[in-house]
Design an enzyme around this catalytic site. Structure first.
Site, PDB file in Angstrom:
ATOM      1  N   LYS A  26       0.833  -1.208   0.000  1.00 26.43           N
ATOM      2  CA  LYS A  26       0.000   0.000   0.000  1.00 26.43           C
ATOM      3  C   LYS A  26       0.866   1.256   0.000  1.00 26.43           C
ATOM      4  O   LYS A  26       0.666   2.165  -0.814  1.00 26.43           O
ATOM      5  CB  LYS A  26      -0.921  -0.016   1.217  1.00 26.43           C
ATOM      6  N   ARG A  96      -3.772   2.902   8.394  1.00 27.26           N
ATOM      7  CA  ARG A  96      -4.044   1.610   7.748  1.00 27.26           C
ATOM      8  C   ARG A  96      -2.784   0.763   7.720  1.00 27.26           C
ATOM      9  O   ARG A  96      -1.669   1.279   7.667  1.00 27.26           O
ATOM     10  CB  ARG A  96      -4.531   1.818   6.305  1.00 27.26           C
ATOM     11  N   GLY A 105      -8.259  -7.402   4.301  1.00 31.12           N
ATOM     12  CA  GLY A 105      -9.144  -7.573   5.449  1.00 31.12           C
ATOM     13  C   GLY A 105      -8.519  -8.241   6.654  1.00 31.12           C
ATOM     14  O   GLY A 105      -9.173  -8.404   7.687  1.00 31.12           O
ATOM     15  N   MET A 107      -5.762  -7.261   8.465  1.00 31.57           N
ATOM     16  CA  MET A 107      -5.205  -6.386   9.494  1.00 31.57           C
ATOM     17  C   MET A 107      -6.090  -5.149   9.631  1.00 31.57           C
ATOM     18  O   MET A 107      -7.096  -5.032   8.956  1.00 31.57           O
ATOM     19  CB  MET A 107      -3.752  -6.059   9.161  1.00 31.57           C
ATOM     20  N   ARG A 340      -3.608  -1.778  -5.748  1.00 29.89           N
ATOM     21  CA  ARG A 340      -2.827  -2.994  -5.511  1.00 29.89           C
ATOM     22  C   ARG A 340      -3.175  -3.995  -6.617  1.00 29.89           C
ATOM     23  O   ARG A 340      -4.200  -3.847  -7.286  1.00 29.89           O
ATOM     24  CB  ARG A 340      -3.147  -3.600  -4.144  1.00 29.89           C
ATOM     25  N   HIS A 456      -3.955 -43.104   2.699  1.00 33.21           N
ATOM     26  CA  HIS A 456      -4.617 -43.845   1.635  1.00 33.21           C
ATOM     27  C   HIS A 456      -5.762 -43.026   1.043  1.00 33.21           C
ATOM     28  O   HIS A 456      -5.911 -42.902  -0.177  1.00 33.21           O
ATOM     29  CB  HIS A 456      -5.133 -45.178   2.176  1.00 33.21           C
ATOM     30  N   ARG A 564       0.066 -48.576 -10.068  1.00 30.69           N
ATOM     31  CA  ARG A 564       0.102 -49.410  -8.856  1.00 30.69           C
ATOM     32  C   ARG A 564      -0.748 -50.654  -9.083  1.00 30.69           C
ATOM     33  O   ARG A 564      -1.972 -50.578  -9.088  1.00 30.69           O
ATOM     34  CB  ARG A 564      -0.413 -48.607  -7.656  1.00 30.69           C
ATOM     35  N   ARG A 620       4.600 -50.570 -11.374  1.00 31.40           N
ATOM     36  CA  ARG A 620       5.220 -51.035 -10.135  1.00 31.40           C
ATOM     37  C   ARG A 620       4.656 -52.401  -9.778  1.00 31.40           C
ATOM     38  O   ARG A 620       3.435 -52.567  -9.689  1.00 31.40           O
ATOM     39  CB  ARG A 620       4.943 -50.043  -9.000  1.00 31.40           C
ATOM     40  N   GLU A 746      13.225 -45.518  -2.455  1.00 25.84           N
ATOM     41  CA  GLU A 746      12.357 -45.051  -1.367  1.00 25.84           C
ATOM     42  C   GLU A 746      12.875 -45.448   0.004  1.00 25.84           C
ATOM     43  O   GLU A 746      12.288 -45.111   1.027  1.00 25.84           O
ATOM     44  CB  GLU A 746      10.929 -45.592  -1.570  1.00 25.84           C
ATOM     45  N   SER A 765      13.124 -44.217  -9.985  1.00 24.17           N
ATOM     46  CA  SER A 765      11.988 -43.359  -9.679  1.00 24.17           C
ATOM     47  C   SER A 765      11.934 -43.187  -8.166  1.00 24.17           C
ATOM     48  O   SER A 765      11.821 -44.175  -7.433  1.00 24.17           O
ATOM     49  CB  SER A 765      10.678 -43.974 -10.183  1.00 24.17           C
ATOM     50  N   GLY A 767      10.430 -42.706  -4.827  1.00 26.10           N
ATOM     51  CA  GLY A 767       9.148 -42.794  -4.130  1.00 26.10           C
ATOM     52  C   GLY A 767       9.226 -41.968  -2.863  1.00 26.10           C
ATOM     53  O   GLY A 767       9.565 -42.478  -1.792  1.00 26.10           O
ATOM     54  N   THR A 768       8.952 -40.679  -2.996  1.00 26.35           N
ATOM     55  CA  THR A 768       9.251 -39.762  -1.890  1.00 26.35           C
ATOM     56  C   THR A 768       8.264 -39.845  -0.733  1.00 26.35           C
ATOM     57  O   THR A 768       8.544 -39.304   0.337  1.00 26.35           O
ATOM     58  CB  THR A 768       9.337 -38.312  -2.408  1.00 26.35           C
ATOM     59  N   ASN A 769       7.120 -40.498  -0.923  1.00 31.28           N
ATOM     60  CA  ASN A 769       6.233 -40.715   0.227  1.00 31.28           C
ATOM     61  C   ASN A 769       6.947 -41.577   1.264  1.00 31.28           C
ATOM     62  O   ASN A 769       7.083 -41.217   2.439  1.00 31.28           O
ATOM     63  CB  ASN A 769       4.938 -41.404  -0.205  1.00 31.28           C
ATOM     64  N   ASP A 770       7.413 -42.772   0.841  1.00 32.74           N
ATOM     65  CA  ASP A 770       8.110 -43.665   1.764  1.00 32.74           C
ATOM     66  C   ASP A 770       9.481 -43.131   2.139  1.00 32.74           C
ATOM     67  O   ASP A 770       9.934 -43.304   3.282  1.00 32.74           O
ATOM     68  CB  ASP A 770       8.240 -45.064   1.152  1.00 32.74           C
ATOM     69  N   CYS A 832       7.872 -40.185  -8.260  1.00 31.18           N
ATOM     70  CA  CYS A 832       6.473 -40.609  -8.398  1.00 31.18           C
ATOM     71  C   CYS A 832       5.711 -40.532  -7.081  1.00 31.18           C
ATOM     72  O   CYS A 832       4.607 -41.051  -6.978  1.00 31.18           O
ATOM     73  CB  CYS A 832       6.394 -42.030  -8.969  1.00 31.18           C
ATOM     74  N   TYR A 852      11.817 -36.255 -15.041  1.00 31.77           N
ATOM     75  CA  TYR A 852      10.368 -36.076 -15.054  1.00 31.77           C
ATOM     76  C   TYR A 852       9.814 -36.132 -13.644  1.00 31.77           C
ATOM     77  O   TYR A 852      10.479 -36.599 -12.710  1.00 31.77           O
ATOM     78  CB  TYR A 852       9.683 -37.136 -15.929  1.00 31.77           C
TER      79      TYR A 852
END
Length: 875
Positions: A26, A96, A105, A107, A340, A456, A564, A620, A746, A765, A767-770, A832, A852
């Site tokens: 602002k 302000r 809105g 602050m 703005r 899941h 899967r 997989r 993984e 590949s 497996g970044t979850n595990d 993945c 990828y």
């Protein structure tokens, strides 16, 4: 002396638009408009550096601040010819907030500072407009009481409603000067009753306390929550803008309004906004009076409307983006109070970006940078009508975006049955399991009381494009009584009750909220085609069915990065064979059951290969532990025993035998392939035969067989040999198909020994979850209990299951890529896990030189745009 105060307006502009970090959006824009010669009421900005000092020093100020404020105030008095607190020539001020990133809105604001009883009486006499003066004063008491002293607005609202009833009028504007003078006295009583003190008469005390309140609003719950939701970090704090008041409530040739240089809902190139005559700024947004559309201003005050249109053109061309501006008209003279970058819907964001390229205002790179990848979510899923009133009864994790409305059901079978009857249902579970897949597919949306962003329910819902709210801790699900109690709600949710869930915000509402359909194509496709020109990363999808594959391909997927196979085992026609295989006493029995599964699995792969004709498909092999395919509930165990013509005791014994203390680290993935090689043999054979069959039909097929959960090179060597042996048998007679064999990285050990593993792999590949789960030692299904607190307390910058942890998991990924390519130059590497659809994680993947990313079908457009922005970030 360090500078903390910057003047603007009245021929002065100490700052400009480049100084948003210290002046806030602002303040920087007010200075910029002053430089452009636009009619900006003069004032000064207190730097956001003061806000940082304020919180780092126990809510105190730099010693030189107030001297600089006094000096700026004296200069303002000279510019205006008025004096702050002088009854004869009173200068009134607004205070302000204004951070570097717009937070509409969130602050606080206080108007009309400088009024007291003496000034009000003098102004009433000298102005000849007594009503106007008492309207200002009552507003000041209300705003100061609310913002500075915490006197809740409804206490004041009660008094004005009472005053209107007594006067026999409906609108605030119908109250006379006498009514407003009496109302001001009532407001002063409310202030005194709730604060225990008199309203401050000293204008300088009012100003200091208002400045205090605005700095204090930086850490209010709503402001902190807004920054968390929008991932706003790294700011100094808010600046404070002190500005000369101009009055839209001086009479019927005065007014105030808000306008956008283009329609913020659709992006159409039309001037969009609304205004009120004889009003102050808060009246437009308060909803007490119905504003008029901006076009009506041309009829009422044509000269002001024409000037406003000129300023619209000046601002949009100068900033090269849509502007949201606030204006006030004081007795026929137009003032601009703020500009703005305009907030806009996803649809408008895309349309405006593409249109501005066509108009020559911006280039394609700017257009691609300008649209937030997460905004595309809103275009890919149904949304609740923003005009609909909503009252959330609970909040969980926004696990899969979109709006869903349906009746509550508590089990998957019921969801399927009700869906067959044409009902829209919401599946409500404590947590879902693979056995719920049919009900999840049938449901309009999914709500769970447990689980995180990679649970899941969350993963499957995103893959299906289903709205999902997960980990809703306020919900206690009782499947037995078919009810769910909600914290703070007198009545539980019951089966058959209508609810609405918002997977984009995590909100749960009772009843049926109206939805609006998603809109794609046209300019979205144009923007994404530009993004494709700039990105380096390939974009694949996680898809387990031909339908998912086709949908992802429509969204621009360049292959499947994760198919899967276990999800294929839960169909009604095949789960009995899977269970027969698990319950078999010996290898021969398992092989007989697998022979029954073979044609089904082969058919699945044929459908997916056909849908992805010409594109690679990474499959997989079986990953989850076998116990996930067996029922835990007694009734289901009895049904299973009957279908397989065995005793219930035998089923129970097997269930018990397969129990593990930590299944995620147990007998799963490649460990199943080592101990039960016949399972992987059947799957590889199905892949090979499916590839051969579709090749005969003219389909170009590129299978990539992925071994999960490898931790040692020897595991992969053994299973690669198995794969090659089976594929050789399949292609002995005809139709040789080129295929690749690779692995998921993984397990942390796999990343650290990637050089050894790469000798047996055509691709990696991640497996970044595990990998995240094992690196942190967090259970991804249970971490939702504490991760929000970790993020809130800044122990972690973000949920590591949502945004990849660069400092820990990221180091493992980089190490795996480096070691793998050193051992095998040109090794193809992708990701993945769910991180493949997260824009911040995609930026990391670009930097780490992956080939990828692979994500849920509905995240593919988001990944395309995010990958382009990551590449453009290097420019």
């Amino acid at each position: 002396m360090k500078r903390y105060v910057y003047a603007f307006g009245g021929g002065t502009a100490d700052g400009d638009a480049t100084m948003k970090e210290i002046l806030g959006g602002k303040g920087a824009n007010l200075a910029e408009m002053a430089r452009l010669g636009l009619p900006v009421p003069p004032g000064f900005t207190i730097s956001a550096e003061v806000c940082r000092f304020y919180y780092e020093n126990d809510r105190t100020y730099p010693g030189e601040l107030w001297e600089q404020v006094d000096s700026a105030l004296a200069a303002l008095e000279e510019k205006t010819g008025k004096r702050f607190g002088d009854p004869e020539r009173p200068l009134l001020l607004s205070v302000r907030s204004g951070a570097a990133v717009s937070m509409p809105g969130m602050m606080d604001t206080v108007l009309n500072l400088g009024l007291n009883r003496e000034v009000a009486e003098a102004m009433a006499r000298s102005s000849g407009n007594e009503r106007f003066v008492w309207d200002l004063y009552r507003r000041l008491v209300n705003m100061f009481g609310d913002v500075v002293m915490g006197v809740q607005h409804p206490f004041f609202e009660t008094e004005i409603e009472k005053a209107k009833r007594e006067a026999g009028v409906e609108a605030d504007t119908d109250l006379t000067a006498e009514h407003l003078k009496a109302l001001t006295e009532r407001y002063l009583e409310v202030y005194r009753d709730h604060t225990g003190e008199e309203f401050p008469e000293d204008p300088r005390e009012q100003l200091r306390r208002a400045i205090d309140a605005v700095f204090g609003s930086w850490r209010t719950e709503r402001a902190v929550k807004y920054r968390q939701i929008h991932r706003i970090t790294g700011l100094l704090g808010t600046a404070v803008n002190v500005q000369t008041m101009v009055y839209g409530n001086l009479g019927e040739n005065s007014g105030t309004g808000v306008a956008f240089t283009r329609d913020p809902a659709t992006g159409e190139n039309v001037f969009y906004g609304e205004f009120l005559m004889n009003a102050q700024g808060e009246d437009v947004v308060a909803g007490i009076r119905t504003p008029l559309p901006i076009g009506e201003l041309g009829r009422i005050l044509p000269e002001c409307h024409a000037r406003l249109l000129e300023i619209r053109e000046i601002l949009e061309k100068h900033y090269r983006d849509v502007q949201d501006l606030e204006f006030t008209i004081e007795e026929g003279t137009l003032y601009i109070l703020q500009t703005r970058t305009g907030k806009r819907t996803a649809l408008a964001s895309v349309n405006i970006a593409v249109d501005m390229v066509s108009e020559g205002m911006i280039d394609r790179k700017t257009a691609v940078r300008r649209v937030s990848p997460d905004q595309l979510n809103d275009l890919l899923h149904p949304m609740f009508d923003p005009r609909a009133e909503r009252h959330p009864i609970a909040r969980g994790l926004a696990a899969s975006p979109g709006a869903a409305v349906g009746t509550v059901v508590f089990d998957a079978a019921e969801a399927e049955e009700r869906a067959r009857q044409g009902d829209s249902v919401i599946l409500v579970r404590q947590e879902t399991s693979p056995e719920d897949i049919g009900g999840m597919n049938a449901a309009a949306g999914i709500l769970t009381s447990r689980g995180g962003m990679t649970s899941h329910a969350a993963v499957v819902a995103r893959g299906m494009g289903k709205p999902c709210v997960a980990g809703c801790a306020d919900l206690q699900v009782d499947a037995e009584t078919r009810t769910a109690t909600v914290a703070g709600e007198p009545e539980p949710l019951v089966e058959g009750e209508w609810i609405s869930i918002d997977g984009t915000t995590g909100e749960v509402m009772r009843g049926r909220l109206p939805t609006i359909a998603p809109r794609l194509g046209g300019k979205v496709d144009t923007l994404l085609s530009w993004a494709d020109d700039f990105r380096r990363l390939g974009i694949r999808t996680n898809a387990d069915t031909p339908e998912d594959a086709r949908r992802a391909r429509e969204f621009g997927a360049e292959g499947i990065g994760l198919c899967r196979t276990e999800h294929m085992f839960f169909g009604e026609d095949r789960i009995p064979a899977v269970r027969a295989m698990i319950l078999a006493d010996d290898e021969a029995g398992r092989r007989r059951a697998l022979e029954e599964l073979l044609p089904m699995q082969r058919s699945d792969f044929e459908g997916i290969f056909t849908a992805m004709d010409g594109l690679p498909v990474t499959i997989r092999l079986l990953d989850p532990p076998l116990h996930e395919f067996l029922p835990l509930e007694e009734e289901q165990q009895r049904e299973m025993a009957e279908k397989l013509s065995i005793s219930v005791e035998r089923v129970r014994e097997k269930v018990e035998a397969l129990k593990e203390f930590n299944p995620m680290l147990g007998h799963r993935g490649c460990r199943l392939g080592i101990t039960y090689p016949e399972i992987y043999e059947m799957q590889v054979r199905a892949i090979g035969e499916a590839a051969r069959n579709v090749l005969r039909r003219g389909v170009s097929v590129y299978p990539e067989i992925m071994i999960p959960l490898v931790g040692t090179a020897e595991e992969l060597r053994v299973l690669r040999e198995l794969t090659e042996r089976v594929m050789q048998r399949v292609f002995e007679t005809e139709g040789i198909v080129d295929y690749l064999v690779g692995t998921m990285i993984e397990v942390p050990r796999a990343a650290l020994t990637a050089g050894e593993i790469a000798r047996h792999a055509d691709f990696f590949s991640f497996g970044t979850n595990d990998l995240t789960q094992m690196t942190f030692g967090y259970s991804r299904d249970d971490a939702g209990v504490f991760l929000p607190a970790y993020v809130e307390q800044k122990i972690l910058p973000a949920d590591p299951f949502v945004t990849l942890d660069r400092d820990g998991v990221g180091l493992l990924v980089r190490a795996g890529v480096k070691k793998g390519r050193e051992a095998r130059p040109g090794l193809k590497v992708g990701i993945c896990g769910e991180h493949g659809g997260d824009p911040a994680s995609i930026a990391f993947c670009h930097e780490a030189e992956l080939d990828y990313v692979s994500c849920s079908p509905y995240r593919v457009p988001i990944a395309r745009l995010a990958a382009a922005q990551a590449a453009l970030g290097e420019d």
